[in-house]
Design an enzyme around this catalytic site. Structure first.
Site, PDB file in Angstrom:
ATOM      1  CE1 TYR A 439       0.611   0.029   4.447  1.00 22.46           C
ATOM      2  CE2 TYR A 439      -1.665  -0.581   4.759  1.00 22.46           C
ATOM      3  CZ  TYR A 439      -0.430  -0.314   5.282  1.00 22.46           C
ATOM      4  OH  TYR A 439      -0.241  -0.401   6.629  1.00 22.46           O
ATOM      5  CD  GLU A 440      -0.470   5.084   1.802  1.00 20.40           C
ATOM      6  OE1 GLU A 440      -0.552   5.877   0.860  1.00 20.40           O
ATOM      7  OE2 GLU A 440      -1.375   4.940   2.651  1.00 20.40           O
ATOM      8  N   GLY A 441       1.535   2.740  -2.714  1.00 25.01           N
ATOM      9  CA  GLY A 441       2.428   2.507  -3.855  1.00 25.01           C
ATOM     10  C   GLY A 441       3.243   1.250  -3.612  1.00 25.01           C
TER      11      GLY A 441
END
Lengths: 596, 596
Positions: A439-441
């Protein structure tokens, strides 16, 4: 068994001893935060994490979150713990005093974040996302929005989210479809479906403030037509308290591999009232303020879980009696030796330990840069700090979370069969840590950010903020003496990094796929060099302290031993990354799509 | 989404094309198993796995097993699937015709095992453990026990288990406490508590035959006082059918990270009637027959899960549209390109692919050696085959399962956030695969077995069974031409392996902890060289086939490309292992126990 005591001694080392010469310290604004005061903060945080958050970690995993009639119920104990957390001032720790925050340096705040994530990662997400929302609002919203929302978010009375992902678009936000239609009163009506919204709905706070990416009617297609909106669950009344329910509902929560006490929600926005944050069509920039803060935090999440996994593994390795030391019985009065005597168990423990100490030292440096970027009176320092944060954000995010996953799996391996049983608590660390790589890239996206956006930016200026101190350290310390093998090892790995940088710059200019093909290995290589630098620096300082007869001999001695292990057993992986980068893209891209 | 089609073309390559010169083939006993026949077997197995076992995999994970009033209920559909499995003759495939088996070569049987584990690892454990029990009984039990039990185990009417672990002893079986008291009729009364017993209790078969390690009253302490007993759940009547219930009960089943459709039982033996298998106090030898067979099978389990994870990742990488190729849009008619165009996604897919093909080629070689060990008319070949199996058993077990865990995690990473959601099915692969690194001896124990028991045994004879063909291949193929870079890469890694072997032999003789400290890296290094050899050999054969205009151009072309990827991107890790081995034990063992 899940055990956790914050590694306060190492935290103090990183905070107070390691970086006196980086130029990021001694900020006038933080003059009041003396070591005595920060010690007290860290000790209080450690106590809260151990006594309140840790005991909820495994029960929270077993119970998970439940959606009932549109309401998300967090696991038993979370409401009370969150209340105590907010009342204890932990939500406002690193926020600006302007909004009721305590203005504690990020260098301290990130250590507290690490503790929270060690004790209870799922819990940590609720205030963690709020903190990200605070950053975005502080950086981009109108004064009216700031005044209405920031004090309540900082105090923890309300919580925040970031709503980016849609079913058909995650990394590629250019595809997103959520719409925002301007209203006569200056507000917008936001409609669309978002997925994977952490803390999208829960029972911890009186209101939830969503930061939502959406398209205005006149938006150009793709990534350049995205705007950011603030959409609260309850519309504030005149007096600022939550009023009528807005058109936002939680349609479902996801059943996940781990992180089960954190509600991951499918959110429906149906003509929900919202307000623009920042400029129209410039939502990505605003969101990236939040995203970059979150990326660093996700790296810290990894470190937190890695530390908890390590401590739980150490506990078991000392407790579990099995076999005898290959060098002869070490505990002859017991039916068998504790498994910590076995070299391969040591290998696993030392590897986790080196990962954690290396990551903590590196994130401590980045956190100091965050403080300097925001508060240094010297514009040159602010620029250098900002460069360093930009460079290291993807590295901290991806490297720390990769290593955290490895650590959690090593902890399971230390437990043997018992580690596979839920009751032991260690397999939860592997399941929880797994999402941090995504998550968050995803970590692949972080690596692309590093080689695609950070390497070449400003003629390599970001890179110099890191290369310069490393080469200076090598130059100054490459002398005969006990540090020699370490400095030479660092110099070799740094040489490989410099060569790889040149290779990628050269090939990537002609063919961006070459940069993409090198990206994951390059991020790993840069991360290993950064950890190596931190360990070499730590060794130097620890050696000096020992030479001058410091009291805390055991700590400094262990620090040098862990650093030595890193150099002998982990840094050699830099060679493999270097060779992989050198090989280029050909074999990676050779197979036709339909040959898979 | 969980997708799986058996990689039949690659399996046929390994079975029929790759090893014509290893001296293990052309066994008279297997003359009837022509490629036509084995193709038919593999195709039937593939169909069964795809149509019957795969659809039960994810529901089985969701439902898990349930213990109700001492009875373990497997997930919905398992009973019917098992019935069809046994009726289809799959339980008896590789067993001896003497007991009703079909005598299919292990080289074929192991490929079928791989398919079963790809489709449904949890299901595969039930017949898998039975097969292990058959091996132990066949090798060590009395004729009467063989006649009473083998036909029913081979037909799948009954199932088997192995009962080793107790709460306080796993790896260190010398500590075990279960007792067996001789009775006047030649039987024994067995009492004790066992844990982690896979398939200890279930509803798939009419009887369950436990092979139990226990101590006789006159047993010497430690590992030399352990005997093996056969203890059925139901005592057979005169006519061989299940009679009265024996004193064996399932006290609990474990709640695990994964493998949830496989019942992991706590078993209580309370004056249960059993019979000695093999000699008194020689139970470990008998159990090791079973254990070694199981260790190879666990390696294959890893490969199976790795292949399923790979295929599921490929499916998603072609299906998911996100972003555009760095080289310009590849599918301009779609809103975005499928993510398979991105180099970093390729990296993950190619890595999984190389792991799977490399492991399949290596296990195909070992399986041929199993056949030759058992059936070659030439005693020299039997000895060489036996040496090779002994050497490679820990490597296959540990390397394959380490790589399987990596593959499963890479598959999750390809899915991004969707991979973390249970619905996607890929996170199950990571949870299921995780146990394979632990059971049947942790991978650390495998590494110790390799350096401690296998390296030095018989003056290095085991090792020569592997080193000889590798050095011969390098010698014969180190000529100018397209193979040159690959042969040179293999020679470099092989040189590092030889040097590491000498280092470990030298240091380990003086200090066994040195061998222990090197063990994990040595196993990895040897495994990488073995995979490299298999890939180089595959490339040579594929190249010749292409040169002579073979029909299956696409297959051979892809084989060479995958091999090239392995050499450029994976084999360089050998250097890191080599350097770690060279570093020795000092930094690994330096920290005092209480400094952790």
């Amino acid at each position: 068994m899940q055990v956790y005591d914050a590694p306060l001694r190492d935290m103090r080392f990183v905070l107070n001893e390691l970086y006196s010469d980086d130029g990021f310290g001694a900020l006038p604004i933080h003059a009041e935060f003396t070591p005595d005061l920060t010690d007290a903060i860290l000790e209080e945080a450690a106590k809260f994490c151990r006594e309140v958050l840790l005991p909820l970690n495994r029960p929270g995993d077993e119970e998970g979150c439940h959606l009932e009639n549109g309401v998300v119920r967090t696991p038993a104990g979370f409401i009370e713990a969150y209340k105590a957390f907010a009342e204890g001032g932990w939500t406002s720790l690193a926020s600006s005093p302007e909004w009721g925050g305590q203005g504690v340096p990020e260098a301290v705040g990130k250590l507290v974040e690490e503790m929270i994530c060690s004790a209870n990662l799922s819990f940590g997400l609720y205030p963690g996302l709020t903190h990200g929302a605070v950053c975005a609002i502080e950086g981009h919203a109108s004064d009216a929005l700031k005044a209405a929302y920031l004090p309540k978010l900082v105090s923890g009375e309300w919580a925040g989210t970031m709503c980016l992902t849609e079913p058909h678009c995650g990394t590629d936000l250019g595809l997103l479809r959520t719409r925002a239609v301007p209203q006569d009163d200056g507000s917008y009506k936001v409609s669309g479906a978002k997925i994977f919204i952490s803390a999208g709905e829960h029972d911890l706070t009186g209101n939830i403030v969503h930061l939502v990416l959406a398209r205005l009617p006149d938006a150009p297609p793709g990534i350049k037509g995205i705007s950011l909106f603030l959409v609260p669950k309850f519309l504030p009344k005149e007096d600022g308290t939550p009023g009528p329910r807005n058109g936002v509902t939680c349609a479902a929560i996801e059943h996940k591999m781990g992180l089960k006490a954190s509600a991951t929600c499918q959110m429906l926005f149906d003509n929900a009232t919202g307000w623009l944050v920042g400029e129209p069509h410039k939502g990505m920039a605003a969101m990236f303020t939040m995203m970059n803060a979150e990326r660093l935090s996700v790296g810290i999440q990894g470190l937190g879980v890695g530390e908890a996994a390590y401590q739980s593994a150490v506990w078991y390795a000392k407790d579990r009696l099995q076999g005898r030391s290959l060098a002869g019985a070490k505990y002859p009065d017991k039916p068998a030796d504790p498994i910590i005597v076995h070299p391969d168990v040591r290998r696993m423990l030392m590897t986790m330990r080196a990962y954690n100490e290396g990551c903590r030292a590196l994130s401590g440096w980045v956190a100091r840069a965050l403080d300097a970027e925001a508060h240094s009176p010297d514009p040159e320092v602010r620029k250098r700090a900002s460069d360093f944060v930009a460079l290291m954000t993807p590295v901290v995010k991806a490297l720390f979370t990769d290593l955290a996953s490895d650590s959690a799996n090593l902890a399971i391996q230390c437990y043997g069969g018992h580690g596979y049983i839920r009751e032991s608590g260690v397999e939860q660390y592997a399941r929880d840590a797994r999402i941090t790589m995504i998550y968050e890239g995803t970590n692949g996206v972080q690596a692309l950010d590093l080689v695609g956006r950070k390497l070449g930016a400003n003629m390599g200026r970001y890179l110099r903020s890191f290369f310069h101190p490393v080469s200076q350290f090598i130059e100054e310390n490459n002398v005969d003496g006990p540090m020699k093998p370490m400095v030479e090892g660092l110099a070799r790995a740094f040489g490989a990094l410099q060569l790889s940088t040149a290779t990628i710059a050269q090939r990537g200019m002609k063919d961006p796929e070459e940069a993409g093909a090198a990206s994951a290995d390059y991020l790993r290589l840069l991360g290993l060099v950064a950890m190596g630098y931190c360990f070499a620096k730590s060794t130097k300082i620890a050696g000096l302290k020992l030479f001058f007869g410091a009291e805390d001999k055991a700590f400094y001695d262990a620090k040098i031993k862990t650093a030595t292990y890193f150099f002998e057993r982990i840094l050699p992986q830099a060679t493999a990354s270097f060779l992989a980068i050198k090989a280029g893209k050909t074999s990676m891209m050779a197979l036709a799509d339909d040959a898979f």
